[in-house]
Design an enzyme around this catalytic site. Structure first.
Site, PDB file in Angstrom:
ATOM      1  N   ASP A  87      -2.302   5.188   2.794  1.00 30.71           N
ATOM      2  CA  ASP A  87      -1.196   5.001   2.040  1.00 30.71           C
ATOM      3  C   ASP A  87      -0.578   5.866   1.004  1.00 30.71           C
ATOM      4  OD1 ASP A  87      -1.283   2.717   3.341  1.00 30.71           O
ATOM      5  OD2 ASP A  87      -1.813   1.159   1.851  1.00 30.71           O
ATOM      6  N   ILE A 143      -6.323   2.504  11.051  1.00 34.98           N
ATOM      7  CA  ILE A 143      -6.613   3.003   9.722  1.00 34.98           C
ATOM      8  C   ILE A 143      -5.457   3.018   8.824  1.00 34.98           C
ATOM      9  CG2 ILE A 143      -8.322   4.567  10.431  1.00 34.98           C
ATOM     10  CD1 ILE A 143      -6.125   7.085  10.302  1.00 34.98           C
ATOM     11  N   TYR A 172       1.844   3.652   8.485  1.00 37.26           N
ATOM     12  CA  TYR A 172       1.261   2.503   9.107  1.00 37.26           C
ATOM     13  C   TYR A 172       2.202   1.540   9.673  1.00 37.26           C
ATOM     14  CZ  TYR A 172      -1.994  -1.732   9.046  1.00 37.26           C
ATOM     15  OH  TYR A 172      -2.861  -2.811   9.332  1.00 37.26           O
ATOM     16  N   GLY A 211       4.670   2.142   0.510  1.00 36.90           N
ATOM     17  CA  GLY A 211       3.308   3.011   0.660  1.00 36.90           C
ATOM     18  C   GLY A 211       2.973   3.036   1.886  1.00 36.90           C
ATOM     19  N   GLN A 212       3.568   2.417   2.780  1.00 32.67           N
ATOM     20  CA  GLN A 212       3.021   2.433   4.306  1.00 32.67           C
ATOM     21  C   GLN A 212       4.004   2.821   5.338  1.00 32.67           C
ATOM     22  OE1 GLN A 212       0.977  -1.572   4.691  1.00 32.67           O
ATOM     23  NE2 GLN A 212      -0.779  -0.537   4.244  1.00 32.67           N
ATOM     24  N   GLY A 231     -15.419  -5.800  10.427  1.00 36.84           N
ATOM     25  CA  GLY A 231     -14.048  -6.457  10.254  1.00 36.84           C
ATOM     26  C   GLY A 231     -13.601  -7.291  11.322  1.00 36.84           C
ATOM     27  N   PRO A 286      -1.539  -9.660  12.096  1.00 36.37           N
ATOM     28  CA  PRO A 286      -2.022 -10.601  10.944  1.00 36.37           C
ATOM     29  C   PRO A 286      -1.352 -10.226   9.725  1.00 36.37           C
ATOM     30  CG  PRO A 286      -3.462  -8.902  12.439  1.00 36.37           C
ATOM     31  CD  PRO A 286      -2.120  -8.635  12.780  1.00 36.37           C
ATOM     32  N   GLY A 287      -1.236 -11.288   8.692  1.00 40.15           N
ATOM     33  CA  GLY A 287      -1.263 -11.150   7.533  1.00 40.15           C
ATOM     34  C   GLY A 287      -2.311 -10.429   6.844  1.00 40.15           C
ATOM     35  N   ILE A 323      -5.885 -10.122   5.563  1.00 37.26           N
ATOM     36  CA  ILE A 323      -7.267 -10.702   6.003  1.00 37.26           C
ATOM     37  C   ILE A 323      -8.437  -9.838   5.377  1.00 37.26           C
ATOM     38  CG2 ILE A 323      -8.684 -10.875   8.042  1.00 37.26           C
ATOM     39  CD1 ILE A 323      -5.822 -12.266   8.363  1.00 37.26           C
TER      40      ILE A 323
END
Ligand code: NAI
Length: 237
Positions: free
Chosen positions: A85, A82, A144, A140-141, A14, A174-175, A177
């Protein structure tokens, strides 16, 4: 001679693999760290280390090995990350902690391990991969977004504490990706997200790698404590 070794975490695939390739093209000698490597890795950095960023002792040993093997570290890219979610009211607390451990404690472990050498050489570039979802929130995050927003706070403190030592610390946010992380999303959710990007396309790992290479370069020596958004116009914070 100025140190020319770069460490990239999450280097096996990635965005991390693209960053290794781009930094090597810019002349850095790259040590890639990941918790696991496949035989079909798209890019193999000069030095490849297997390490889990959540384990501070392992990280510290790995950084010492790199420094005694190929030289002092000049660039650190905290990219390993990682997702786990779930809506906050249903999230398993273990999934909250797991994401904080990898995405926030991991970067701290690396920063803690490389800073003494960077301070000694009065040179360093620390770039940490945050996320647009830390800037705007994302259902959901909770885990994160908290970790990636925490990374921005950590970066500002490290920037302040080390600015006078020739060390910069910045985040890239980043948006959306195209990587395994986004390929794992449900197809309709992924398509709807892409339709909301003003640039009309999903981002490529190379879009992030180019930004990281810029922040590591001498052109960026007066940029520190910042968050650079790379999102095709999806969020203008
Ligand atoms: P990916 O899932 O394709 O690759 C992540 C890499 O990190 C993997 O090779 C994995 O083995 C490694 N890794 C995971 N946990 C680790 C650990 N404990 N120790 C060492 N290595 C570990 O992810 P991708 O999409 O390339 O993302 C890279 C970074 O960019 C992540 O921090 C992610 O949160 C961030 N990001 C990605 C976006 C996207 O749209 N793909 C958007 C915003 C941020």
């Amino acid at each position: 001679m100025r140190p020319d070794v770069a460490i990239v975490t999450g280097a096996a695939r990635g965005i991390g693999a693209a960053i290794c390739k781009r930094l090597e093209a810019a002349g850095w000698r790259v040590a890639g760290l990941d918790r696991s490597w496949d035989d079909d890795n798209v890019h193999v950095p000069v030095v490849r280390e297997t390490v889990d960023v959540t384990d501070f002792d392992a990280v510290r040993n790995c950084v010492s090995r790199i420094e005694s093997g190929i030289g002092p570290v000049a660039v650190l890219v905290n990219n390993a990350g990682i997702t786990r979610d779930a809506m906050a009211h249903k999230m398993n607390p273990r999934d909250f902690t797991a994401v904080i451990d990898v995405n926030l404690a991991g970067p701290f472990h690396l920063i803690r391990a490389v800073l003494p050498t960077m301070r000694e050489h009065a040179f360093g570039r620390i770039v940490s991969i945050s996320s647009m979802n830390a800037q705007r929130g994302q259902a959901g995050q909770a885990n994160y977004a908290a970790a990636k927003a925490g990374l921005i706070g950590l970066t500002k403190v490290v920037a302040l504490e080390n600015a006078a030592r020739g060390i910069t610390a910045n985040c890239v946010a980043p948006g959306f990706i195209e990587t395994d992380m986004t390929a794992a999303m449900r197809g309709d959710v992924r398509d709807a997200e892409i339709a909301r990007i003003p640039a009309g396309r999903i981002g490529a790992p190379a879009d992030i790698a180019g930004t990281v290479a810029f922040l590591a370069s001498s052109e960026a020596s007066f940029i520190t404590g910042q968050v650079l958004s790379v999102n095709g116009g999806q969020l203008m914070p």
